[in-house]
Design a protein around this motif. Structure first.
Motif, short mmCIF file in Angstrom:
data_model
loop_
_atom_site.label_atom_id
_atom_site.label_comp_id
_atom_site.label_asym_id
_atom_site.label_seq_id
_atom_site.Cartn_x
_atom_site.Cartn_y
_atom_site.Cartn_z
N GLU A 16 -2.49 4.61 -5.59
CA GLU A 16 -2.68 3.83 -4.38
C GLU A 16 -2.16 4.58 -3.16
OE1 GLU A 16 -1.44 -0.28 -4.53
OE2 GLU A 16 -2.16 -0.48 -6.58
N LEU A 17 -0.99 5.20 -3.29
CA LEU A 17 -0.43 5.96 -2.16
C LEU A 17 -1.31 7.15 -1.79
CD1 LEU A 17 3.42 5.98 -2.69
CD2 LEU A 17 2.17 5.13 -0.72
N LYS A 18 -1.84 7.83 -2.79
CA LYS A 18 -2.72 8.97 -2.53
C LYS A 18 -3.92 8.53 -1.70
CE LYS A 18 -5.14 12.75 -4.82
NZ LYS A 18 -5.48 13.37 -6.10
N THR A 19 -4.47 7.38 -2.03
CA THR A 19 -5.61 6.84 -1.28
C THR A 19 -5.19 6.44 0.13
OG1 THR A 19 -6.65 6.05 -3.30
CG2 THR A 19 -7.37 5.03 -1.25
N ILE A 20 -4.11 5.71 0.23
CA ILE A 20 -3.64 5.22 1.53
C ILE A 20 -3.26 6.36 2.46
CG2 ILE A 20 -1.75 3.96 2.67
CD1 ILE A 20 -1.74 2.11 0.15
N LEU A 21 -2.53 7.33 1.94
CA LEU A 21 -2.03 8.42 2.78
C LEU A 21 -3.09 9.48 3.09
CD1 LEU A 21 1.51 8.89 1.21
CD2 LEU A 21 0.93 7.77 3.38
N ALA A 22 -4.08 9.61 2.25
CA ALA A 22 -5.17 10.56 2.46
C ALA A 22 -4.67 11.95 2.85
CB ALA A 22 -6.14 10.02 3.52
N GLY A 23 -3.65 12.43 2.12
CA GLY A 23 -3.14 13.77 2.37
C GLY A 23 -1.98 13.84 3.34
N ASP A 24 -1.74 12.77 4.10
CA ASP A 24 -0.60 12.75 5.01
C ASP A 24 0.69 12.66 4.21
OD1 ASP A 24 -2.21 12.84 7.26
OD2 ASP A 24 -2.20 10.65 7.54
N LYS A 25 1.79 13.10 4.80
CA LYS A 25 3.10 13.00 4.17
C LYS A 25 3.91 11.95 4.91
CE LYS A 25 2.66 16.29 1.08
NZ LYS A 25 2.81 16.06 -0.34
N ILE A 26 4.91 11.40 4.24
CA ILE A 26 5.74 10.36 4.83
C ILE A 26 7.10 10.91 5.23
CG2 ILE A 26 4.55 8.45 3.73
CD1 ILE A 26 6.58 8.44 1.52
N ASP A 27 7.73 10.25 6.19
CA ASP A 27 9.03 10.68 6.70
C ASP A 27 10.20 10.26 5.81
OD1 ASP A 27 8.07 11.88 9.15
OD2 ASP A 27 7.70 9.84 9.87
N ALA A 28 10.06 9.13 5.15
CA ALA A 28 11.18 8.61 4.37
C ALA A 28 10.70 7.72 3.24
CB ALA A 28 12.12 7.81 5.28
N VAL A 29 11.52 7.66 2.20
CA VAL A 29 11.36 6.71 1.11
C VAL A 29 12.70 5.99 1.00
CG1 VAL A 29 10.95 6.37 -1.36
CG2 VAL A 29 9.71 8.16 -0.13
N ILE A 30 12.67 4.69 1.23
CA ILE A 30 13.89 3.89 1.20
C ILE A 30 13.69 2.79 0.16
CG2 ILE A 30 15.46 2.42 2.52
CD1 ILE A 30 14.36 3.93 5.04
N CYS A 31 14.49 2.84 -0.88
CA CYS A 31 14.37 1.88 -1.97
C CYS A 31 15.57 0.94 -1.93
CB CYS A 31 14.32 2.62 -3.31
SG CYS A 31 14.28 1.50 -4.72
N VAL A 32 15.32 -0.31 -1.63
CA VAL A 32 16.42 -1.29 -1.59
C VAL A 32 16.29 -2.32 -2.71
CG1 VAL A 32 16.88 -0.99 0.86
CG2 VAL A 32 15.21 -2.68 0.13
N ASN A 70 6.27 13.54 -4.46
CA ASN A 70 4.84 13.74 -4.27
C ASN A 70 4.35 13.58 -2.83
OD1 ASN A 70 3.33 14.04 -7.04
ND2 ASN A 70 5.01 12.62 -7.38
N HIS A 71 5.09 12.83 -2.01
CA HIS A 71 4.54 12.47 -0.70
C HIS A 71 5.48 12.66 0.48
CE1 HIS A 71 0.95 10.82 -2.57
NE2 HIS A 71 1.73 10.16 -3.42
N LEU A 72 6.69 13.12 0.26
CA LEU A 72 7.66 13.24 1.35
C LEU A 72 7.48 14.55 2.12
CD1 LEU A 72 10.13 11.65 2.46
CD2 LEU A 72 11.56 13.10 1.02
N LYS A 73 7.59 14.45 3.45
CA LYS A 73 7.56 15.65 4.29
C LYS A 73 8.78 16.52 3.98
CE LYS A 73 5.35 13.54 8.32
NZ LYS A 73 5.57 13.10 9.72
N VAL A 78 15.33 10.44 1.57
CA VAL A 78 15.25 9.55 0.42
C VAL A 78 16.56 8.77 0.40
CG1 VAL A 78 15.08 9.32 -2.08
CG2 VAL A 78 13.82 11.13 -0.90
N SER A 79 16.47 7.46 0.41
CA SER A 79 17.67 6.62 0.40
C SER A 79 17.60 5.64 -0.76
CB SER A 79 17.79 5.86 1.73
OG SER A 79 18.92 5.01 1.71
N LEU A 80 18.63 5.69 -1.59
CA LEU A 80 18.76 4.77 -2.72
C LEU A 80 20.11 4.07 -2.58
CD1 LEU A 80 17.64 7.27 -5.52
CD2 LEU A 80 16.21 5.56 -4.37
#
Length: 95
Positions: A16-32, A70-73, A78-80
Motif C-alpha cells: 500500500e505504501l509503495k502505491t501511495i508514495l509512488a517512489g517518493d520517500k518520507i521524512d519520518a516514521v513515528i510509531c506510537v 524501505n521508504h525513509l529519506k 525513526v521514533s519508537l
C-alpha cells in the motif's frame, strides 16, 4: 491504511505504501502504538495477554522499522517512543 500484525501485515502495508508514495520517500516514521497487560504467570489468560501485548508493542515497532528501511529519506527520523513506566518498576505488569 490497514495494519495487520505479522508477515502478511508487512506485505500489505509495504504494498500500500509503495502505491501511495509512488517512489517518493518520507521524512519520518513515528510509531506510537503499543499496549500493556497486567497479571501474573499463574493467570488463566497469561499467554493470551502476552500475545496481545506482543502484537501491540513489538509488531508495530518491527513494522515501523521495515517501513523506514524501505521508504525513509536519508537522514530521516525513526521514533519508537516508550512508556514512562518502563523506566520504573512495574510489579503488576508481567505480561
Amino acid at each position: 491504511m490497514s495494519c495487520v500484525a505479522g508477515q502478511s501485515g508487512e506485505t500489505t502495508v509495504l504494498a500500500e505504501l509503495k502505491t501511495i508514495l509512488a517512489g517518493d520517500k518520507i521524512d519520518a516514521v513515528i510509531c506510537v502504538a503499543g499496549g500493556w497487560a497486567g497479571g501474573n504467570a499463574a493467570a488463566k489468560d497469561f499467554v493470551k495477554s502476552a500475545d496481545i501485548m506482543w502484537r501491540q508493542s513489538v509488531w508495530s515497532s518491527v513494522l515501523a522499522a521495515t517501513i523506514a528501511a524501505n521508504h525513509l529519506k536519508p537522514g530521516g527520523l525513526v521514533s519508537l517512543p516508550g512508556a514512562k513506566p518502563a523506566l520504573e518498576g512495574t510489579p503488576g505488569g508481567i505480561a
